[in-house]
Scaffold this motif. Sequence first.
Motif, PDB file in Angstrom:
ATOM      1  N   ASP A   1      -8.102  -2.286  -5.669  1.00  0.00           N
ATOM      2  CA  ASP A   1      -7.320  -3.378  -6.266  1.00  0.00           C
ATOM      3  C   ASP A   1      -5.951  -2.876  -6.735  1.00  0.00           C
ATOM      4  N   GLY A   2      -4.907  -3.604  -6.307  1.00  0.00           N
ATOM      5  CA  GLY A   2      -3.553  -3.315  -6.804  1.00  0.00           C
ATOM      6  C   GLY A   2      -3.006  -1.956  -6.427  1.00  0.00           C
TER       7      GLY A   2
ATOM      8  N   HIS B   1       1.889  -8.318 -10.852  1.00  0.00           N
ATOM      9  CA  HIS B   1       1.865  -8.595  -9.413  1.00  0.00           C
ATOM     10  C   HIS B   1       1.804 -10.085  -9.105  1.00  0.00           C
TER      11      HIS B   1
ATOM     12  N   TRP C   1      -8.865 -11.117  -2.652  1.00  0.00           N
ATOM     13  CA  TRP C   1     -10.200 -10.691  -2.191  1.00  0.00           C
ATOM     14  C   TRP C   1     -10.907 -11.805  -1.442  1.00  0.00           C
TER      15      TRP C   1
ATOM     16  N   SER D   1      -5.694 -11.287  -7.568  1.00  0.00           N
ATOM     17  CA  SER D   1      -6.943 -10.727  -7.035  1.00  0.00           C
ATOM     18  C   SER D   1      -7.871 -11.782  -6.435  1.00  0.00           C
TER      19      SER D   1
ATOM     20  N   ASP E   1      -5.763  -1.234 -10.780  1.00  0.00           N
ATOM     21  CA  ASP E   1      -5.033  -2.445 -11.164  1.00  0.00           C
ATOM     22  C   ASP E   1      -4.815  -2.482 -12.688  1.00  0.00           C
TER      23      ASP E   1
ATOM     24  N   ASP F   1      -5.625  -5.761  -2.224  1.00  0.00           N
ATOM     25  CA  ASP F   1      -5.399  -7.212  -2.316  1.00  0.00           C
ATOM     26  C   ASP F   1      -3.944  -7.560  -2.613  1.00  0.00           C
ATOM     27  N   HIS F   2      -3.196  -6.614  -3.165  1.00  0.00           N
ATOM     28  CA  HIS F   2      -1.764  -6.805  -3.468  1.00  0.00           C
ATOM     29  C   HIS F   2      -1.224  -5.488  -3.984  1.00  0.00           C
TER      30      HIS F   2
HETATM   31 ZN    ZN Z   1      -5.950  -7.514  -7.727  1.00  0.00          ZN
END
Ligand code: ZN
Length: 316
Positions: free
Chosen positions: A41-42, A251, A87, A83, A192, A243-244
Motif C-alpha cells: 500500500d502506498g 495521496h 485495491w 486505497s 502507507d 494501489d497508489h
Molecule cells: Zn492505499
Amino acid sequence: MRTLIAKTARTLLLCCLLLGGPAAPVFAQQENPKVLMIGIDGCRFDAILYSQAKLLKQYIKDGGHTDKCDVLDNIPTKADTASGAGWSSILTGVWADRHNVLGNDFAGNRLKDCPSILHLANRTNPKLQCIALATWQPIHEHICQRHDGCRFVFDGDKKGYKDGDRVMTQAAIDVLKTENPDLLFLYFGHLDSVGHGYGFHPKSPKYTNGIEEIDDHLIRIVKALDARPKRGTEDWLVMFFTDHGGQGKGHGGGRTVPEIRTGFLILHGAAAARGKITDKVTNVDIVPTALTHLGIAIDPNWRLPGRAVGLKKRQK
Ligand SMILES: [Zn+2]
C-alpha cells in the motif's frame, strides 16, 4: 491431474485456432503454475530504487517491470487515488465504473457483481487453492466478499500496520510451509502509514526504511517459498504492485499528479519476460496476468478491461 489439465488446455487451444476462434495471446504454460501476488500500500517505485531493499531491487534486475503502471482509469470515473478504489480495481480487474468504490467509503459499492480474482479462479477451477491474507478489513469484507480463502489475519486499523505486516508475514510463511496454495495474495499496509506520517518520498528516510522493513519480510517469505518440498516442479510467478503512490504526506486527489497516480508492476519467475515492460500497463492488468499464468482462459463474459502483460510467449 495437472498434466491432464495442461493437455486439455492445449487441445482446446488447438481446436480454437483450427476453428478460427478468438486469437488470444498465448503464453508459456508450465505443469504446475502458481502465483504469489504482493500488494504494498502506498509504495513509490522511485523510493524502492533509492532504498537499500535487497530483494525488491534484485527482482527488478532479474525479472520484468514497469515503473509506469496507471492506478486509475481513463474512463474517467470519480474514483480517487485512495486505497478502497485502488485495491478494488487491483483485485477485481475492473475499474470503478463497475465496482463503484470511489474512495475508502464502500457504501453503494457494486462489488457483488465484480468477483475478486479468488472467485474468478475458483469459478473456472474449484480445485485451485486461492488464499488472500489481509490486515485491512475491507479487503476481506468487501473486495474479496468473504471468499473462503480470504483470511483477515490482523486488524491493522485497530492494532497498527507495523505489527500487521509482521503477523501477516508469519501467516504467509505458515501457508507456504503447511498448505498448497496456487494463488496467494499478501497485503502490506504499514508503508502507507509511514508515508502519511513522514512523507511519501525517496528522500524521506523513514519512508525508505519502511520499504527496507517490507524487504526483510519478503526475504523470509521467499525463503519459505524456496524451501517448499516440490519447489522444483512449481512455476511461481511473483508479482509486486501498489494501489497508489503519494506526494507530501498524502495521496488523495491524485488523478492529475504523476507521483500519486503512477504505480509499478514487478514480475519475477521463469514465466516473466525479463527487462522493462514497454506496453502500457494499468492496475486492471494484474488480474488477467495472474490468471493467464495459472492457465485460466479469460472469459469474455467477465468483461475485464485489462490483459496479460510481461509474460514470456510460449516457446514452441
Ligand atoms: Zn492505499
